[in-house]
Scaffold this active site. Structure first.
Site, PDB file in Angstrom:
ATOM      1  N   ARG A 122       0.846  -1.192   0.000  1.00  0.00           N
ATOM      2  CA  ARG A 122       0.000   0.000   0.000  1.00  0.00           C
ATOM      3  C   ARG A 122       0.880   1.241   0.000  1.00  0.00           C
ATOM      4  NH1 ARG A 122      -5.310  -0.746   3.897  1.00  0.00           N
ATOM      5  NH2 ARG A 122      -6.607  -1.743   2.322  1.00  0.00           N
ATOM      6  N   GLN A 127      -1.507   2.688  -6.276  1.00  0.00           N
ATOM      7  CA  GLN A 127      -2.930   2.988  -6.142  1.00  0.00           C
ATOM      8  C   GLN A 127      -3.738   2.618  -7.382  1.00  0.00           C
ATOM      9  OE1 GLN A 127      -3.422   7.033  -4.857  1.00  0.00           O
ATOM     10  NE2 GLN A 127      -2.615   6.650  -2.810  1.00  0.00           N
ATOM     11  N   ASP A 130      -4.187  -1.419  -7.702  1.00  0.00           N
ATOM     12  CA  ASP A 130      -4.652  -2.132  -6.519  1.00  0.00           C
ATOM     13  C   ASP A 130      -5.950  -2.890  -6.762  1.00  0.00           C
ATOM     14  OD1 ASP A 130      -5.263  -3.023  -4.013  1.00  0.00           O
ATOM     15  OD2 ASP A 130      -5.021  -1.094  -3.012  1.00  0.00           O
ATOM     16  N   SER A 133      -8.394  -3.137  -3.630  1.00  0.00           N
ATOM     17  CA  SER A 133      -9.210  -1.958  -3.346  1.00  0.00           C
ATOM     18  C   SER A 133     -10.352  -1.816  -4.341  1.00  0.00           C
ATOM     19  CB  SER A 133      -8.343  -0.694  -3.357  1.00  0.00           C
ATOM     20  OG  SER A 133      -7.499  -0.659  -2.240  1.00  0.00           O
TER      21      SER A 133
END
Length: 370
Positions: A122, A127, A130, A133
């Site tokens: 993370r 981001q 991911d 997520s």
């Protein structure tokens, strides 16, 4: 260089690891894409859409995978699929590496390099890669939809000539990505929402979404590295269950999302606590595949108690909205691959000196690394 996209064969899996949009991106980078015929149908992507985007459509998984340098998948291949792979190929997707190390070992013995995107660290660089997520957010949304579809009462406050309809009450246990999306969705639908988490730091996030944070009076800390929730003590679990029990009699929908990477899911709700819910309440246990947060829940099954409390066990809720889930997952994989593509060499370079590659590389050229 060829990238292969075979049809997913895991039971109930409806997603696909590439969409026509990402195929166009790969094609524009000078890469060849092979898609197995029908791979995207369950997600709403026809073969012709892939063909128009530049993909080659193959009839079988064997033809699709054959001499590809990289194979991208949603789920790790089933045992019967492993024979289709050859030494030296790179496999990328959700390997569930921490939960199924024996399977990664089997893949490594085949000589594959396994890049498990479920192990992404993370950090800011990851981001847009991911997968956990993106899929967890959709799962949290879908959990609310599943629960409300089975609830025997209306959710929002309604003022009618026949009387006032009070809003449904939702309790979310675990305020990670899935939990926060569940809170936001339930609030948008007009429910009164309460949430609990072992990390007091998420209180502000819960309240910013319109939820009430159920605080547990304890000085213990259970936040692990990377922002994940860690294993709690027996003392804390007793305090937690006592606090939850106080509001269960007024709870119409209970959604549990608590997971500890590589460990069995924490037991948050006992059979005795289930009996405290009002008749007709609905539970969605999103940790069912990892043993469940709710005692007695079973993955991919819907159960009903004698008091008509419905218990939905499902850890793959993103697969129930495959068009959106596939689009996000495919973008995650493309962003990961694009970060390591050398245009001038027309090849991928996954250097072990890179912190992301070190984290996600579960096996390399026959060597098990986790």
């Amino acid at each position: 260089m060829i990238i292969a996209v075979p049809t997913e064969t895991s039971p109930g899996e409806t997603r696909v690891a590439a969409t026509p949009d990402t195929v166009k991106k790969y094609f524009s980078r000078g890469l060849r894409i092979r898609v197995q015929s029908g791979a995207g149908l369950a997600s709403g992507f026809a073969d012709e859409a892939y063909r128009s985007a530049g993909a080659e459509i193959m009839q079988t998984a064997a033809e699709t995978i054959n001499d590809a340098a990289v194979v991208i998948k949603i789920k790790s291949p089933l045992p019967e699929e492993i024979s289709l792979f050859r030494n030296g190929q790179i496999l990328i997707g959700d390997m569930e590496a921490l939960s199924h190390p024996a399977h990664i070992k089997e893949l490594s013995e085949k000589g594959l390099t396994c890049l498990a995107l479920d192990l992404l660290p993370r950090i800011s660089r990851t981001q847009n890669m991911d997968i956990l997520s993106s899929q967890s957010s959709l799962s949290g949304y879908r959990a609310v939809i599943e629960a409300m579809a089975r609830l025997s009462r209306a959710v929002p406050l309604m003022m009618t000539a026949a009387g006032t309809v009070t809003p449904a009450r939702v309790l979310v246990l675990g305020a990670g990505v899935a939990g926060l999306q569940a809170i936001a969705t339930a609030k948008r639908m007009g429910a009164v929402v309460t949430a609990s988490d072992v990390r007091p730091t998420v209180k502000e996030q819960v309240e910013s979404l319109g939820g009430r944070f159920l605080e547990i009076q304890s000085n213990e800390q259970f936040e692990s590295t990377g922002g994940y929730a860690g294993k709690t003590s027996a003392t804390y679990r007793k305090l937690q269950q006592t606090a939850i029990s106080r509001i269960l009699p007024q709870t119409d929908i209970l959604i549990t999302t608590a997971l500890i990477p590589g460990k069995p899911a924490p037991r948050l709700v006992t059979r005795q606590m289930i009996e405290q819910l009002p008749a007709g309440a609905v539970i969605v246990d999103m940790a069912a595949a990892a043993g469940g947060n709710v005692e007695g829940s079973q993955n991919k099954q819907t159960l009903k108690t004698e008091r008509n409390v419905i218990i939905i066990g499902n850890s793959d809720l993103a697969a129930k909205i495959p068009f959106t889930a596939s689009s996000l997952f495919a973008n995650n994989i493309y962003n990961f691959l694009d970060a390591y593509y050398q245009s001038e060499k027309k090849k991928f370079e996954f250097n072990d000196d890179d912190e992301i590659i070190r984290a996600v590389c579960a096996a390399r050229n026959g060597n098990l690394l986790i």
